[in-house]
Design a protein around this motif. Structure first.
Motif, PDB file in Angstrom:
ATOM      1  N   UNK A   1       0.828  -1.207   0.000  1.00 20.49           N
ATOM      2  CA  UNK A   1       0.000   0.000   0.000  1.00 20.49           C
ATOM      3  C   UNK A   1       0.863   1.258   0.000  1.00 20.49           C
ATOM      4  N   UNK A   2       1.907   1.264   0.823  1.00 20.16           N
ATOM      5  CA  UNK A   2       2.778   2.436   0.889  1.00 20.16           C
ATOM      6  C   UNK A   2       3.562   2.591  -0.410  1.00 20.16           C
ATOM      7  N   UNK A   3       3.944   1.472  -1.031  1.00 23.29           N
ATOM      8  CA  UNK A   3       4.663   1.554  -2.303  1.00 23.29           C
ATOM      9  C   UNK A   3       3.784   2.198  -3.372  1.00 23.29           C
ATOM     10  N   UNK A   4       2.494   1.842  -3.393  1.00 21.79           N
ATOM     11  CA  UNK A   4       1.582   2.470  -4.359  1.00 21.79           C
ATOM     12  C   UNK A   4       1.460   3.966  -4.088  1.00 21.79           C
ATOM     13  N   UNK A   5       1.445   4.323  -2.816  1.00 16.36           N
ATOM     14  CA  UNK A   5       1.389   5.745  -2.465  1.00 16.36           C
ATOM     15  C   UNK A   5       2.649   6.456  -2.937  1.00 16.36           C
ATOM     16  N   UNK A   6       3.816   5.793  -2.786  1.00 13.59           N
ATOM     17  CA  UNK A   6       5.067   6.385  -3.242  1.00 13.59           C
ATOM     18  C   UNK A   6       5.089   6.569  -4.746  1.00 13.59           C
ATOM     19  N   UNK A   7       4.580   5.565  -5.472  1.00  7.67           N
ATOM     20  CA  UNK A   7       4.518   5.686  -6.933  1.00  7.67           C
ATOM     21  C   UNK A   7       3.612   6.838  -7.339  1.00  7.67           C
ATOM     22  N   UNK A   8       2.478   6.966  -6.622  1.00  9.68           N
ATOM     23  CA  UNK A   8       1.551   8.050  -6.938  1.00  9.68           C
ATOM     24  C   UNK A   8       2.183   9.406  -6.671  1.00  9.68           C
ATOM     25  N   UNK A   9       2.941   9.498  -5.574  1.00  6.18           N
ATOM     26  CA  UNK A   9       3.628  10.756  -5.265  1.00  6.18           C
ATOM     27  C   UNK A   9       4.653  11.087  -6.339  1.00  6.18           C
TER      28      UNK A   9
END
Length: 299
Positions: A78-86
Motif C-alpha cells: 500500500x505504501x509503495x503504491x502511495x510512493x509511486x503516486x507521489x
C-alpha cells in the motif's frame, strides 16, 4: 487474515511512510538513512512513530538486521503504491513548467561524463544559458522514476514502459595498447596466448573475465595488473603504457599512440542510449536538453 487499514482515520505523515518504504527497500536503517540523507536515529524515530500510529510492528529486529513482519509486508504494497503516486504527481507537475531556465541532472558513465559529454554541455551553455546542469558521473544505473536524474546515458536499453530511449549509436570495444606498452612488453602472440601480457580490467573482475573469455580472449587473473570500477583510472593506466585495455573506438581515440591489437579478439558491442521519463518529455527544459544531447552525441 489480511490486515486492512482505514487510512482516513489515521493522522498521516508521509515522511514516516517514506521512511518505512525506503527502509524496507534498502534492507537496513543505515542504508535507508544514506538514501534519504537523514541521520540513522532520525530515520529510526520516524519508523517507530509510524508503528506507534498504526499500532502494528513493521519490522523484526535481530541485531542490525531488519526483517519485515507479516503486517509490514502487507502494508508495504500500500505504501509503495502511495510512493509511486507521489512520484507520478511530481513528474506531472514538473511537466507543466514551460520555462527554459532551471536545473537538469544528467547521469552517465565516468569516462563518458569526463570526455564525451563536456562538448555537448558547452553547446548547451551557448544555446540555453539559463539552464544549469549537474552531472552524476557514475557507472551505476540511476532510477529516473525517483528523480535521481532527469536524463541518463546508458549502455543498455531500458525495458520500463514509462521510460523513453533514443539510441545514440553503437561502438565496438577492442583491445588497445600504446607504443610505450608494446616496446616494454611486446605484443601478445594472439587472443589464445597471453603469456606476459598485462591488462587493466573493469570491476567486477569475474564479470569482465567472463565477457572477454566468451569472445576468445584467454585472459587469466594473473594477466590483470590493475582493476577498477572507474574507467578513468583504467584509461590512465593504458595511456601511460602500463597495460592493455578493452576500449571503444571513441575512447581509444582520446589516447595518443593507442592502436588496436589482437585482431582475433571478437569485438564487444557497446550501444549508447539516451533515456528520460516519458512525462518529463513534456517539459520544455528537459526536452531541450534531451534533444540537444541526442543531436550532439549521436554517431
Amino acid at each position: 487474515m489480511r490486515i486492512c487499514m482505514n487510512w482516513s482515520s489515521i493522522r498521516f505523515d508521509w515522511n514516516q511512510a517514506r521512511a518505512f518504504l525506503v527502509t524496507a527497500e534498502e534492507g537496513s536503517l543505515s542504508a535507508a538513512a544514506r538514501a534519504l540523507d537523514l541521520t540513522q536515529p532520525t530515520l529510526g524515530r520516524q519508523v517507530a512513530a509510524l508503528e506507534e500510529t498504526l499500532g502494528v510492528q513493521l519490522f523484526d529486529r535481530t541485531g542490525r538486521a531488519l526483517q519485515l513482519t507479516r503486517a509490514g509486508l502487507e502494508l508495504l504494497e500500500q505504501v509503495r503504491r502511495m510512493g509511486d503516486a507521489a512520484g507520478e504527481f511530481s513528474l506531472v507537475a514538473t511537466g507543466q513548467s514551460e520555462a527554459v531556465e532551471g536545473h537538469v541532472t544528467i547521469t552517465a558513465g565516468d569516462i563518458f561524463a569526463a570526455y564525451l559529454l563536456p562538448p555537448a554541455l558547452t553547446r548547451l551553455a551557448r544555446e540555453a544559458p539559463g539552464i544549469t546542469v549537474e552531472v552524476v558521473a557514475s557507472n551505476a544505473v540511476q532510477n529516473l522514476r525517483r528523480r535521481e536524474a532527469d536524463i541518463a546515458i546508458r549502455h543498455v536499453r531500458p525495458d520500463q514502459p514509462d521510460l523513453i530511449a533514443r539510441k545514440l549509436g553503437e561502438d565496438e570495444a577492442r583491445c588497445y595498447a600504446t607504443g610505450a606498452y608494446l616496446e616494454r612488453y611486446g605484443e601478445p602472440a594472439g587472443p589464445g596466448d597471453l603469456r606476459g601480457a598485462v591488462f587493466a580490467a573493469y570491476e567486477p573482475l569475474d564479470w569482465f573475465l567472463s565477457e572477454v573469455r566468451a569472445r576468445g580472449l584467454a585472459m587469466r587473473r594473473e594477466n590483470v595488473r590493475v582493476s577498477s570500477g572507474n574507467g578513468v583510472v583504467l584509461m590512465e593506466m593504458i595511456r601511460r603504457g602500463e597495460a592493455i585495455g578493452v576500449l571503444g573506438r571513441e575512447i581509444a581515440a582520446l589516447i595518443p599512440d593507442a592502436r588496436p591489437i589482437l585482431p582475433g579478439f571478437s569485438p564487444i558491442p557497446v550501444p549508447s542510449w539516451l533515456v528520460s521519463h516519458r512525462e518529463l518529455r513534456t517539459n520544455r527544459r528537459i526536452r531541450l536538453v534531451f534533444d540537444l544531447l541526442a543531436r550532439e552525441l549521436s554517431g
